[in-house]
Scaffold this active site. Structure first.
Site, short mmCIF file in Angstrom:
data_model
loop_
_atom_site.label_atom_id
_atom_site.label_comp_id
_atom_site.label_asym_id
_atom_site.label_seq_id
_atom_site.Cartn_x
_atom_site.Cartn_y
_atom_site.Cartn_z
CG ASP A 108 23.76 65.44 31.20
OD1 ASP A 108 23.43 66.59 31.52
OD2 ASP A 108 22.93 64.54 30.95
CG ASP A 126 20.69 68.01 34.74
OD1 ASP A 126 19.73 68.52 34.14
OD2 ASP A 126 21.50 67.23 34.20
#
Length: 150
Positions: A108, A126
């Site tokens: 991330d 995501d």
């Protein structure tokens, strides 16, 4: 389209691991948008990150979702609009699944902050999932209206 989105997701994660891993976060828009390298061993909001079985459970769930998405995409009664939404979902599911299988974590790096609130760091996969679920919800509402008005 799914392949293009998947490649974009994987390339940005490779870039993040090469450019951000050993750096402190990069302030793109100070106090709002930063680039920060995070190895997420859980799901959204690091759910199950501290569980030893988390990677197996999340990988299994992802694999089931991928198989179901491919099944729905093969159906002849899927509208073109719904097909695009399912392809976006598939891209997101595959992007994070690849990370979990190859790395045992998801990379991330997109880091938003709103005043004192720090939103959990996320990635393109995501984003694909969130956007696709929102579009799917809207599509279901539109389809319901089309069926009712027919």
């Amino acid at each position: 389209m799914a392949i293009v989105l998947l490649i974009l997701d994987q390339l940005t994660k490779i870039w993040a691991s090469l450019s951000l891993k050993d750096a402190s976060d990069i302030r793109v828009v100070d106090g709002f948008f930063h680039l920060s390298y995070v190895e997420n061993r859980g799901a959204a909001f690091s759910f199950l990150a501290d569980k030893s079985y988390g990677i197996y459970l999340l990988s299994s769930i992802s694999l089931i979702a991928i198989v179901l998405l491919v099944h729905f995409l093969k159906r002849s009664d899927v509208s073109r609009r719904r097909e695009w939404i399912l392809l976006i979902l598939l891209s997101g599911a595959l992007g994070n699944f690849i990370d979990r299988i190859l790395r045992n974590y998801v990379i991330d790096f997109l880091d938003f902050r709103f005043g004192s609130y720090h939103f959990p760091t996320f990635n393109l996969a995501d984003s694909y999932l969130c956007i696709a679920f929102a579009l799917l919800f809207i599509d279901i509402l539109l389809t319901k209206d089309e069926v009712v008005n027919s």
